[in-house]
Design an enzyme around this catalytic site. Structure first.
Site: not given
Ligand code: GFB
Length: 419
Positions: A47, A49, A282, A284, A379
């Site tokens: 999972e 952050f 944002h 992604r 998220t």
């Molecule tokens: O935060 P996060 O759980 O969001 O995971 P989701 C995405 C990770 O990608 C973050 C990086 O911890 C960041 O390291 N990241 C994504 C970004 N967008 C940005 C951004 O705009 N700026 C920066 N600096 N970093 C979920 C995951 O991702 O997606 C699950 O938590 C799973 O594990 C799922 O992979 C499919 O909810 O977008």
């Protein structure tokens, strides 16, 4: 008669001393009952952050309920080895204070860093429960329950016969546990209350795979209180503030985004916050482009939507937070009819908090914009929406998403703040 009076006084005095000593005895017993108990937890290694931040809220509110029975402290799992983090070497862990304001967290429940727990208690834990879903056939009948069951998944802890201790590597430390059980759970965080309160000889309990339990009160007052207590670390706020000021002409006074020193006193009405003179997105990319193919726009389609918002909001600057590779950002820049700004971290910021620090700075900048749009089911985007709710933005400027190639493009649910 004076002899009778003296005797009476003596009896009264003896009675008084006896009652006081009894009271003291009782309060001592109560004191030891109230000595701290520790709850440790972690989340499925895959999972990201921002889902981990969500799991914190579930467990923080479990601790809140546990405090009705005893004096519980939540031990915070350090941040490291995250699947999406590319700038943090494996085996490097950051404490919570690198990202969050510890005094603010402590205003909701008592928390402590794992490294501080180890300093006092060593890497020892009394009982560990590996949470898992039921492996049995679904009866079609949902009910709150938990049961000890054989372990469904690998948990990497090993039983040592010599001293009858479970041990294994966690957070860069070899943990030692006197007891380890797998527990199938169907329910909320508070469904575990009977289990945790029953074992009152266990001063420390570790819940592995805590994402298995649901929020008690998703979107309710408790959810929001715990969420509001998650204020960011001062150093990250300062860096985001510097960037907003120098690059985006944005500051809290003009943007009407000032908050009180104490999150408990911060309760602005919707529409109080104005936001800086830029829109934020944002975007992604990476795994989302494949995993949610029809909901994630191509760069061309993203640019088209950004251009429409800029025009409608009568603004010329877009701040983009993204995990996209640099060449994708450059491609998007050529397609946007306005100034595209991204945050580039210094080596100092990366050293202090790695990808987590950059993620939070990106989120702070996004949350202060006049208008925000995010990514479907991310998220990362949800946490930005929450920050904006906390600051009092109009909901229409917050709960938006970029549309993909799917003709149907449902906008995100409006999870409004509640106090
Ligand atoms: O935060 P996060 O759980 O969001 O995971 P989701 C995405 C990770 O990608 C973050 C990086 O911890 C960041 O390291 N990241 C994504 C970004 N967008 C940005 C951004 O705009 N700026 C920066 N600096 N970093 C979920 C995951 O991702 O997606 C699950 O938590 C799973 O594990 C799922 O992979 C499919 O909810 O977008």
């Amino acid at each position: 008669s004076s002899l009778v009076k003296i005797l009476l006084c003596l009896v009264c005095f003896t009675l008084f001393v006896y009652v006081r000593s009894k009271e003291e005895e009782e309060s001592c017993e109560l004191g030891s009952e109230r000595s701290a108990r520790y709850l440790l937890y972690d989340v499925n290694p895959g999972e990201g952050f921002n889902l981990r931040r969500d799991v914190y809220l579930r467990i923080a509110n479990l601790v809140r309920k546990l405090n009705q029975f005893d004096n519980w402290v939540l031990v915070l799992p350090p941040w490291g080895n995250l699947y999406h983090w590319r700038n943090v070497p494996r085996g490097t862990y950051f404490p919570w204070k690198a990202y969050f304001d510890m005094p603010s967290l402590n205003k909701w429940i008592q928390v402590m860093e794992f490294e501080d727990y180890v300093k006092v208690h060593g890497p020892r834990i009394r009982s560990a429960y590996v949470l898992q879903h039921y492996d049995e056939e679904w009866s079609g009948n949902w009910q709150e329950k938990y049961d000890e069951r054989p372990c469904v998944n690998e948990h990497s802890f090993i039983f040592r016969e010599e001293d009858e201790i479970w041990h294994g590597m966690k957070w860069g430390t070899v943990l030692e546990m006197q007891q380890l059980k797998c527990l199938s759970v169907q329910g909320y965080a508070s469904s575990l209350l009977p289990l945790l309160t029953k074992e009152d000889d266990s001063r420390s309990i570790y819940l592995r795979r805590s994402e298995t339990v649901l929020h008690d009160d998703f979107g309710g007052q408790w959810y929001w209180s715990a969420r509001r207590s998650m204020r960011f670390a001062a150093s990250l706020l300062k860096e985001a503030q510097r960037f907003r000021h120098e690059v985006l002409n944005s500051d809290d006074t003009h943007d009407k985004t000032q908050v009180k020193d104490d999150w408990r006193d911060t309760k602005p009405e919707h529409g109080t916050a104005l936001g800086g003179p830029y829109i934020s997105v944002h975007l992604r990319r990476r795994d989302f482009v494949h995993a949610r193919n029809s909901e994630i726009p191509s760069l061309k389609k993203a640019a088209k939507q950004i251009n429409q918002i800029l025009k409608r909001e009568n603004l010329t600057t877009v701040f983009v937070a993204t995990d996209a590779p640099a060449q994708e950002v450059e491609e998007l820049r050529t397609l946007v009819e306005g100034v595209l700004v991204v945050y580039e971290p210094s080596t100092e910021v990366l050293q202090r908090g790695g990808d987590g620090a950059v993620a939070i700075i990106d989120q702070i900048i996004c949350s202060h914009a006049r208008y925000f749009t995010g990514t479907y089911e991310s998220t990362f985007s949800f946490r930005i929406q929450e920050e904006r709710e906390i600051m009092g933005f109009q909901v229409e400027t917050t709960f938006n998403r970029l549309c993909g190639k799917n003709a149907k493009c449902e906008q995100p649910a409006k999870w409004k703040i509640s106090y």
